[in-house]
Design a protein around this motif. Structure first.
Motif, PDB file in Angstrom:
ATOM      1  N   SER A 229       0.816  -1.219   0.000  1.00  0.00           N
ATOM      2  CA  SER A 229       0.000   0.000   0.000  1.00  0.00           C
ATOM      3  C   SER A 229       0.853   1.275   0.000  1.00  0.00           C
ATOM      4  O   SER A 229       0.474   2.269  -0.614  1.00  0.00           O
ATOM      5  CB  SER A 229      -0.938  -0.005   1.200  1.00  0.00           C
ATOM      6  N   GLU A 230       2.027   1.233   0.689  1.00  0.00           N
ATOM      7  CA  GLU A 230       2.810   2.473   0.771  1.00  0.00           C
ATOM      8  C   GLU A 230       3.337   2.926  -0.581  1.00  0.00           C
ATOM      9  O   GLU A 230       3.522   4.113  -0.802  1.00  0.00           O
ATOM     10  CB  GLU A 230       3.928   2.325   1.793  1.00  0.00           C
ATOM     11  N   PHE A 231       3.550   1.978  -1.503  1.00  0.00           N
ATOM     12  CA  PHE A 231       4.012   2.369  -2.839  1.00  0.00           C
ATOM     13  C   PHE A 231       2.908   3.110  -3.579  1.00  0.00           C
ATOM     14  O   PHE A 231       3.142   4.115  -4.245  1.00  0.00           O
ATOM     15  CB  PHE A 231       4.435   1.142  -3.643  1.00  0.00           C
ATOM     16  N   PHE A 232       1.679   2.606  -3.442  1.00  0.00           N
ATOM     17  CA  PHE A 232       0.558   3.256  -4.121  1.00  0.00           C
ATOM     18  C   PHE A 232       0.297   4.632  -3.527  1.00  0.00           C
ATOM     19  O   PHE A 232       0.066   5.601  -4.243  1.00  0.00           O
ATOM     20  CB  PHE A 232      -0.702   2.386  -4.016  1.00  0.00           C
ATOM     21  N   LEU A 233       0.357   4.692  -2.201  1.00  0.00           N
ATOM     22  CA  LEU A 233       0.089   5.983  -1.542  1.00  0.00           C
ATOM     23  C   LEU A 233       1.119   7.022  -1.951  1.00  0.00           C
ATOM     24  O   LEU A 233       0.783   8.165  -2.254  1.00  0.00           O
ATOM     25  CB  LEU A 233       0.092   5.795  -0.019  1.00  0.00           C
ATOM     26  N   SER A 234       2.397   6.582  -1.963  1.00  0.00           N
ATOM     27  CA  SER A 234       3.461   7.516  -2.309  1.00  0.00           C
ATOM     28  C   SER A 234       3.344   7.948  -3.768  1.00  0.00           C
ATOM     29  O   SER A 234       3.519   9.128  -4.096  1.00  0.00           O
ATOM     30  CB  SER A 234       4.801   6.848  -2.036  1.00  0.00           C
ATOM     31  N   ALA A 235       3.028   7.014  -4.664  1.00  0.00           N
ATOM     32  CA  ALA A 235       2.875   7.359  -6.078  1.00  0.00           C
ATOM     33  C   ALA A 235       1.728   8.340  -6.259  1.00  0.00           C
ATOM     34  O   ALA A 235       1.838   9.325  -6.992  1.00  0.00           O
ATOM     35  CB  ALA A 235       2.620   6.101  -6.896  1.00  0.00           C
ATOM     36  N   TRP A 236       0.641   8.100  -5.544  1.00  0.00           N
ATOM     37  CA  TRP A 236      -0.530   8.955  -5.659  1.00  0.00           C
ATOM     38  C   TRP A 236      -0.223  10.355  -5.140  1.00  0.00           C
ATOM     39  O   TRP A 236      -0.603  11.356  -5.753  1.00  0.00           O
ATOM     40  CB  TRP A 236      -1.702   8.324  -4.902  1.00  0.00           C
ATOM     41  N   ALA A 237       0.507  10.409  -4.018  1.00  0.00           N
ATOM     42  CA  ALA A 237       0.896  11.712  -3.468  1.00  0.00           C
ATOM     43  C   ALA A 237       1.747  12.480  -4.476  1.00  0.00           C
ATOM     44  O   ALA A 237       1.601  13.690  -4.645  1.00  0.00           O
ATOM     45  CB  ALA A 237       1.664  11.531  -2.169  1.00  0.00           C
ATOM     46  N   GLY A 238       2.637  11.757  -5.185  1.00  0.00           N
ATOM     47  CA  GLY A 238       3.470  12.385  -6.201  1.00  0.00           C
ATOM     48  C   GLY A 238       2.638  12.950  -7.328  1.00  0.00           C
ATOM     49  O   GLY A 238       2.835  14.093  -7.755  1.00  0.00           O
ATOM     50  N   ILE A 239       1.681  12.162  -7.797  1.00  0.00           N
ATOM     51  CA  ILE A 239       0.841  12.609  -8.911  1.00  0.00           C
ATOM     52  C   ILE A 239       0.072  13.864  -8.516  1.00  0.00           C
ATOM     53  O   ILE A 239      -0.061  14.813  -9.291  1.00  0.00           O
ATOM     54  CB  ILE A 239      -0.144  11.488  -9.321  1.00  0.00           C
ATOM     55  N   ARG A 240      -0.416  13.878  -7.270  1.00  0.00           N
ATOM     56  CA  ARG A 240      -1.188  15.042  -6.827  1.00  0.00           C
ATOM     57  C   ARG A 240      -0.345  16.301  -6.796  1.00  0.00           C
ATOM     58  O   ARG A 240      -0.859  17.409  -6.936  1.00  0.00           O
ATOM     59  CB  ARG A 240      -1.818  14.767  -5.466  1.00  0.00           C
ATOM     60  N   HIS A 241       0.964  16.124  -6.571  1.00  0.00           N
ATOM     61  CA  HIS A 241       1.843  17.289  -6.624  1.00  0.00           C
ATOM     62  C   HIS A 241       2.430  17.480  -8.019  1.00  0.00           C
ATOM     63  O   HIS A 241       3.412  18.172  -8.192  1.00  0.00           O
ATOM     64  CB  HIS A 241       2.969  17.170  -5.596  1.00  0.00           C
ATOM     65  N   ARG A 242       1.847  16.831  -8.995  1.00  0.00           N
ATOM     66  CA  ARG A 242       2.264  16.917 -10.395  1.00  0.00           C
ATOM     67  C   ARG A 242       3.735  16.589 -10.568  1.00  0.00           C
ATOM     68  O   ARG A 242       4.509  17.366 -11.124  1.00  0.00           O
ATOM     69  CB  ARG A 242       1.989  18.322 -10.946  1.00  0.00           C
ATOM     70  N   TYR A 243       4.113  15.463 -10.026  1.00  0.00           N
ATOM     71  CA  TYR A 243       5.512  15.089 -10.195  1.00  0.00           C
ATOM     72  C   TYR A 243       5.635  13.586 -10.044  1.00  0.00           C
ATOM     73  O   TYR A 243       4.966  12.977  -9.210  1.00  0.00           O
ATOM     74  CB  TYR A 243       6.340  15.937  -9.223  1.00  0.00           C
ATOM     75  N   LEU A 244       6.389  12.971 -10.938  1.00  0.00           N
ATOM     76  CA  LEU A 244       6.491  11.520 -10.939  1.00  0.00           C
ATOM     77  C   LEU A 244       7.666  11.086 -10.082  1.00  0.00           C
ATOM     78  O   LEU A 244       8.804  11.403 -10.387  1.00  0.00           O
ATOM     79  CB  LEU A 244       6.713  11.003 -12.363  1.00  0.00           C
ATOM     80  N   ASN A 245       7.401  10.390  -8.993  1.00  0.00           N
ATOM     81  CA  ASN A 245       8.512   9.886  -8.204  1.00  0.00           C
ATOM     82  C   ASN A 245       8.811   8.447  -8.596  1.00  0.00           C
ATOM     83  O   ASN A 245       8.147   7.857  -9.442  1.00  0.00           O
ATOM     84  CB  ASN A 245       8.252  10.053  -6.709  1.00  0.00           C
ATOM     85  N   LEU A 246       9.806   7.915  -7.930  1.00  0.00           N
ATOM     86  CA  LEU A 246      10.262   6.581  -8.277  1.00  0.00           C
ATOM     87  C   LEU A 246       9.203   5.527  -7.961  1.00  0.00           C
ATOM     88  O   LEU A 246       9.196   4.441  -8.536  1.00  0.00           O
ATOM     89  CB  LEU A 246      11.556   6.305  -7.510  1.00  0.00           C
ATOM     90  N   ASP A 247       8.308   5.842  -7.038  1.00  0.00           N
ATOM     91  CA  ASP A 247       7.288   4.861  -6.669  1.00  0.00           C
ATOM     92  C   ASP A 247       6.215   4.726  -7.749  1.00  0.00           C
ATOM     93  O   ASP A 247       5.498   3.737  -7.790  1.00  0.00           O
ATOM     94  CB  ASP A 247       6.619   5.268  -5.347  1.00  0.00           C
ATOM     95  N   PHE A 248       6.118   5.739  -8.608  1.00  0.00           N
ATOM     96  CA  PHE A 248       5.061   5.671  -9.624  1.00  0.00           C
ATOM     97  C   PHE A 248       5.251   4.492 -10.585  1.00  0.00           C
ATOM     98  O   PHE A 248       4.355   3.668 -10.729  1.00  0.00           O
ATOM     99  CB  PHE A 248       4.962   6.998 -10.377  1.00  0.00           C
ATOM    100  N   PRO A 249       6.415   4.372 -11.245  1.00  0.00           N
ATOM    101  CA  PRO A 249       6.578   3.214 -12.122  1.00  0.00           C
ATOM    102  C   PRO A 249       6.482   1.879 -11.378  1.00  0.00           C
ATOM    103  O   PRO A 249       6.012   0.888 -11.952  1.00  0.00           O
ATOM    104  CB  PRO A 249       7.974   3.406 -12.730  1.00  0.00           C
ATOM    105  N   VAL A 250       6.893   1.871 -10.123  1.00  0.00           N
ATOM    106  CA  VAL A 250       6.786   0.639  -9.346  1.00  0.00           C
ATOM    107  C   VAL A 250       5.324   0.263  -9.165  1.00  0.00           C
ATOM    108  O   VAL A 250       4.914  -0.875  -9.415  1.00  0.00           O
ATOM    109  CB  VAL A 250       7.483   0.796  -7.966  1.00  0.00           C
ATOM    110  N   ALA A 251       4.524   1.255  -8.748  1.00  0.00           N
ATOM    111  CA  ALA A 251       3.104   0.998  -8.537  1.00  0.00           C
ATOM    112  C   ALA A 251       2.443   0.555  -9.842  1.00  0.00           C
ATOM    113  O   ALA A 251       1.641  -0.392  -9.875  1.00  0.00           O
ATOM    114  CB  ALA A 251       2.426   2.260  -8.005  1.00  0.00           C
ATOM    115  N   LEU A 252       2.830   1.227 -10.939  1.00  0.00           N
ATOM    116  CA  LEU A 252       2.278   0.887 -12.257  1.00  0.00           C
ATOM    117  C   LEU A 252       2.603  -0.556 -12.619  1.00  0.00           C
ATOM    118  O   LEU A 252       1.739  -1.334 -13.025  1.00  0.00           O
ATOM    119  CB  LEU A 252       2.867   1.848 -13.297  1.00  0.00           C
TER     120      LEU A 252
END
Lengths: 815, 51
Positions: A229-252
C-alpha cells in the motif's frame, strides 16, 4: 609545555582521570563528589553489581546538587504534563534518560525498586533511551522519583519541548507486519509455482493447477492491498503534486503484473507472474526497513525549547518559589544558580554574573557582568548565584524571536533527488520501447503478441532494481557511518552531500573543543614547587574561566593559605602568600607589555614581588586532526568560517583555511543565516553548514546539508540533517568520500541489474517472455543487487578503516 | 482429489499458523525494542526472591 607527570588514577564510577585524591571511599577513588555519592548510594542498597557488569559504567556527575533542583516537578502543571496515566494509586510515567549507554545502566534502572520501595515497575527501552516507571503515588511523589533517578546519575531530560508534545513513542509495528505478510505470501506462491515450472511444457494436472491458481490469487491479495500500500500511496501523493517519483513506475508495474496475471490465469494461458510480484514487494519492503532504521535515540529536530529549563526559581519577598518559564512576567525577580541557563532576557540585580554565551553567540570566553547589565536568554551562569529581573517574557526574548524569525522563512520545496530523475527517464525509455514494439506487432497484425509484448515490457521495466540498490546501499552505508559516529537523518542527506561545493564552518564548539582550553606557559620553571602551588592556590580562589583553566593545567597537589586576597573584575587578582606579593592578571592589569608572538588567545601574566615570573597563554584548543582535515578539504571545496567570536585567532584560521577562504568574525546568528542564503543565491552548488550552537540554528536549517556537532550523545544539538560527534570531525573528508562512493555503488549495482532487465526486454519485445524466464530473472536480479550492494559497502568500509589508521598515525607524528 | 492438494493445504495451514504467531508477537510489542531483552537475559538475580 606541561611536563608534570602524575600517577594516573581513574575514577571507579566513570573511568575519568582523577586530578586529586580527595574523593575516596575504602580503596576506591573517585574523580568528583558526584561520582562518589552515586557509589555510596548503590553501596548502601547493595547494588554494586552495577560495577561488575561493566568496568566504569557511570557517567561523570560533576557539581554539587541543590536540594530544590527539582522543586518544579511539584508544580501541578508539570505533573499533569509528565504523567501518562494514573489510577489514584499507581502512576505511570515515561522519562527520556540520555545517559543510558550500557547493560549496567539497564540493570541499575530495572532494579530501582531496591532503592525506593515505592517504585513498583521500571522498564528500560534501550533503543529509545527511555524508562517507563510505575510508582505508588501514595508512597512517593513524582519529584521523589525524579530525584532518585538523579541521585544514581540518571538525570531525566525534562524540557519544554518534551512536555509539549508528550506521546508514548509507538514504534511502527505495521512495517514488521507488512514484511511478514509479504514474505509469507511470496514464499508460498513461489513454492506452488515450482510445480508449474518443473512440469515444463507438459503442464500440471488440471485439478492441481486450478488449486494452485486459486491459492496464488488469494495469497497475492494481501500483498497488493496491504503490504504494497505504501508504494501506491506515495505514487498517488506524487501525482497530486504533479511530479512523478520513483514509486510511480513501481506501482504501475505492480498493477499491470497483477492484472496480466489474472488475465493469464482466468483464460488458462498460464500461471501469471504473481510470485515475481510478491517477491519484489517483499525485497523492497526489507530494503526500505534497512534504510529507515535510523537512530531513534537521536533527535534531529529539537527546537530551542528543549534547550531551556522548564521552570525557574522566582523570588517574591525573599521567598523562592518555582514557576514554569512561560509564566514569567516582566519585573519578576529570578534566582539563577551556577550552571543554569537564563530563560528570559533580564537585568542583573544581585551578585556576580559570569555568563557563558558560547552556545548562543559563539563567543568563546564568558562575559562578566555587573549589576544593572543586561543578560540575554540562553546564556549560562558559570558560577555562583545571581539574581536577575526579567525585562521580557519568555515568548518575546531574544532567542525566541531569533528562532521564530528563521522558522517562517524555511523553504518547503520538495527536493527532488537524483534517483527520482533517473527513474523517470528510465520509465520514459521503457514506455517508448513498449510503444515501438506495440506498433510493430500491430502493423504485423499480431494483436495477441502485441498485448503480450506491452505488458511484459512494463513488468520487466519496473525500476525496482534501482529502488533496491538505493535502499540497500544507503541502509548499509548509514550503518557504517554510525559506527564512525556520524549520524545522518535520512538517505537523502547522503545524496545531497555529493553535491556540496561550499562548506561553512562555525568556530567555537565546532573547530574548537570548548571543554578544553589549551594552556601554554612561558617563563621561569614552575616545577620547583613553591611558585606552582602558590599560583594554583591563588587562582583556585577565583571563578574566572581563565583561572580555572590554569588551575586545571597546573594540577596542584596542595593548596596554600592566601592572605589579603583582592579580585579586580575584568583585570586580575592580587594577594600575599608566605610574605610574597602576587599579582596575576591581564597584561593591562599588571601593566606589562607582551611582545607580538603571543597575541593569540588570552594572556595571563604572573608577577611576584614586582618582577614578572611568567606568562600563561590560554587559547582555544582545536579538535584533533582539524588541521589535517582542512588541508584536504580546501583543495576540494570552497571553505568559509563564520564565527560569532572576536578575531583574535584570525591568523591561525587563515593558516588552516587557506587564502581563498572567506573568514568572518563577530557574526550574529542572522548574519550567519544571511551568509548561507547569499551563497545559495549564487547558484554555484550546494552549501553545507557545520555548527553546534543555537546561533547556528538558522544557518543549519537554511543550508542544503546542516551538520550539528555534539560532544557526547546527550548534549543539546540544534535541528540538523546530520549529527557528528566532536571526535569524528577529523573524519569529515572521509564521510564525503563515502557518500560519493555510495552513489557510485548504487549506479554500478543498478547497471549490473539492468543487464537482467535487458535480457528480459529482449524476450518481452518479441512477445515470448515465458513466466519461467520472468520467474528466474526477477528474484535473481534482486538477490544480485542485495549481495553486490552489501559486498561493496563492506569493502568500502574496510578500505576507509585502514585509512583511519593512517589518520591517527599522522596525528601522533605531528606534535 | 490428489494427495498433493491435501499436502499443500496442510503446509499452507501450518505456515499460516506461524504467520499468525509472528503477527501476534509484533502486535504485543516484541519487536519494539530489540536491544534490551538481549542484555536483560544475562543478568542473574542474586537475591533469588520474586521476579
Amino acid at each position: 609545555m606541561n611536563t608534570i607527570t602524575q600517577q594516573k588514577t581513574t575514577c571507579y564510577h566513570c573511568g575519568d582521570l582523577c586530578s586529586d585524591r580527595s574523593y575516596q571511599t575504602g580503596d576506591k577513588t573517585f574523580c568528583c563528589n558526584g561520582c562518589k555519592t552515586v557509589f555510596e548510594i548503590l553501596n548502601q542498597y547493595e547494588m554494586c553489581e552495577y560495577y561488575e557488569i561493566n568496568a566504569h559504567p557511570g557517567l561523570q556527575k560533576r557539581g554539587t546538587e541543590r536540594a530544590d533542583k527539582f522543586a518544579f516537578v511539584d508544580l501541578p502543571e508539570v505533573i499533569s504534563k509528565l504523567i501518562l496515566f494514573t489510577d489514584g494509586k499507581f502512576t505511570h510515567v515515561n522519562f527520556y534518560l540520555p545517559q543510558i549507554h550500557c547493560s549496567s545502566c539497564l540493570w541499575l534502572l530495572e532494579n530501582m525498586h531496591k532503592i525506593n520501595a515505592g517504585i513498583s515497575k521500571c522498564r528500560v527501552d534501550f533503543e529509545q533511551k527511555e524508562v517507563y516507571i510505575v510508582f505508588d503515588e501514595t508512597k512517593l511523589s513524582l519529584r521523589k522519583v525524579v530525584e532518585t533517578l538523579d541521585s544514581i546519575g540518571f538525570q531525566p531530560h525534562l524540557s519544554l519541548q518534551n512536555l509539549d508534545n508528550k506521546k508514548i513513542n509507538q514504534p511502527d509495528r505495521s512495517r514488521w507486519a507488512k514484511i511478514g505478510i509479504a514474505g509469507f505470501c511470496f514464499g508460498n506462491i513461489m513454492m506452488m509455482s515450482f510445480a508449474d515450472y518443473a512440469a515444463g511444457g507438459l503442464g500440471v494436472e488440471t485439478n492441481i493447477a486450478l488449486f494452485i491458481k486459486v491459492a496464488s490469487v488469494i495469497l497475492s491479495l494481501p500483498v497488493l492491498f496491504y503490504a504494497a500500500s505504501e508504494f501506491f500511496l506515495s505514487a498517488w501523493a506524487g501525482i497530486r503534486h504533479r511530479y512523478l517519483n520513483l514509486d510511480f513506475p513501481v506501482a504501475l508495474a505492480l498493477v499491470i503484473t497483477f492484472v496480466r496475471s489474472l488475465y493469464e490465469i482466468f483464460t488458462g494461458i498460464g500461471m501469471g507472474y504473481l510470485d515475481s510480484m510478491t517477491g519484489i514487494v517483499f525485497f523492497m519492503l526489507i530494503g526500505r526497513w534497512l534504510q529507515s532504521r535510523t537512530y531513534q535515540t537521536l533527535s534531529f529536530d529539537r527546537d530551542y525549547k528543549s534547550f531551556f529549563p522548564i521552570a525557574v526559581a522566582k523570588v517574591i519577598d525573599g521567598v523562592v518559589s518555582h514557576v514554569p518559564i512561560e509564566k514569567i512576567a516582566v519585573h519578576d525577580v529570578l534566582q539563577i544558580h551556577s550552571n543554569e541557563i537564563i530563560g528570559v532576557d533580564a537585568m542583573v540585580s544581585k551578585g556576580m554574573a559570569n555568563i557563558d554565551y558560547s552556545f548562543v553567540t559563539g563567543e568563546s570566553m564568558p562575559v562578566s557582568l555587573a549589576i544593572g547589565d543586561l543578560v540575554y536568554a540562553g546564556g549560562r551562569q558559570v558560577s555562583g548565584i545571581v539574581e536577575v529581573i526579567a525585562t521580557k517574557p519568555f515568548s518575546q526574548s531574544y532567542m525566541t524571536n531569533l528562532w521564530n524569525q528563521n522558522q517562517h522563512q524555511k523553504t518547503t520545496e520538495i527536493r527532488e533527488n537524483i534517483y527520482d530523475i533517473v527513474g523517470r527517464y528510465f520509465t520514459y525509455l521503457v514506455l517508448s520501447i513498449g510503444l515501438v514494439s506495440m506498433i510493430y506487432w500491430w502493423q504485423s497484425s499480431r494483436l495477441d503478441l502485441m498485448w503480450n509484448a506491452i505488458t511484459t515490457v512494463l513488468i520487466v521495466a519496473c525500476p525496482c532494481a534501482l529502488l533496491l540498490a538505493k535502499n540497500f546501499t544507503y541502509g548499509n552505508l548509514m550503518q557504517v557511518l554510525s559506527t564512525n559516529k556520524f549520524y545522518v537523518k535520512s538517505a537523502d542527506v547522503l545524496e545531497r552531500m555529493t553535491k556540496i561545493r561550499h562548506i561553512v564552518f562555525d568556530k567555537t564548539g565546532t573547530l574548537t573543543d570548548v571543554h578544553q582550553a589549551k594552556v601554554n606557559y612561558s617563563g621561569e620553571a614552575l616545577d620547583l614547587g613553591f611558585y606552582k602551588t602558590a599560583i594554583a592556590s591563588l587562582l583556585s580562589q577565583s571563578n574566572h574561566p581563565a583561572s580555572k583553566a590554569i588551575v586545571a593545567f597546573l594540577q596542584p597537589s596542595e593548596i596554600l593559605e592566601v592572605e589579603h586576597y583582592k579580585e579586580t573584575k575584568g583585570g586580575g587578582i592580587e594577594a600575599w602568600i608566605d610574605d610574597h606579593y602576587f599579582k596575576i592578571g591581564s597584561p593591562a592589569f599588571v601593566q606589562h607589555e607582551i611582545n607580538g608572538t603571543q597575541e593569540i588567545g588570552t594572556n595571563v601574566v604572573v608577577i611576584v614581588d614586582h618582577s614578572v615570573i611568567g606568562i600563561f597563554n590560554i587559547c582555544n584548543n582545536y579538535r584533533q586532526g582539524i588541521r589535517g582535515l582542512m588541508s584536504k578539504l580546501k583543495n576540494a571545496y570552497n571553505l568559509s568560517l563564520v564565527s560569532g567570536d572576536n578575531a583574535t585567532e584570525m591568523d591561525a584560521i587563515r593558516q588552516m583555511f587557506g587564502l581563498k577562504a572567506s573568514v568572518l568574525f563577530n557574526q550574529s546568528p542572522s548574519d550567519k543565516y544571511e551568509y548561507i542564503s547569499a551563497l545559495q543565491a549564487e547558484n554555484t552548488g550546494c552549501v553545507m553548514m557545520i555548527g553546534d550552537g543555537l546561533n547556528d540554528a538558522g544557518a543549519l536549517k537554511q543550508s542544503d546539508v546542516g551538520i550539528a556537532v555534539a560532544d557526547g550523545s546527550h548534549t543539546f544539538t540544534p535541528a540538523a540533517d546530520a549529527i557528528i560527534d566532536g571526535e569524528s570531525m577529523a573524519k569529515l573528508y572521509m564521510f564525503f568520500q563515502m557518500a560519493a562512493y555510495g552513489q557510485r555503488i548504487i549506479f554500478a549495482t543498478f547497471a549490473f541489474a539492468a543487464i537482467y532487465n535487458i535480457v528480459g526486454l529482449y524476450f518481452a519485445v518479441q512477445g515470448r517472455l515465458s513466466p519461467l524466464i520472468a520467474a528466474i530473472l526477477m528474484p535473481a536480479s534482486s538477490i544480485t543487487i542485495i549481495a553486490m550492494s552489501y559486498g561493496l559497502v563492506s569493502l568500502l568500509a574496510k578500505k576507509l578503516n585502514t585509512q583511519k589508521d593512517v589518520y591517527s598515525q599522522t596525528i601522533q607524528q605531528i606534535p | 482429489m490428489s494427495v498433493i492438494i491435501i499436502l499443500l493445504l496442510v503446509s499452507l495451514t501450518i505456515a499460516a499458523g506461524f504467520l499468525i504467531a509472528f503477527l501476534w508477537s509484533v502486535s504485543t510489542g516484541q519487536y519494539d525494542d530489540l536491544k534490551s531483552p538481549s542484555e536483560r537475559i544475562l543478568f542473574t538475580d542474586k537475591s533469588k526472591t520474586k521476579k
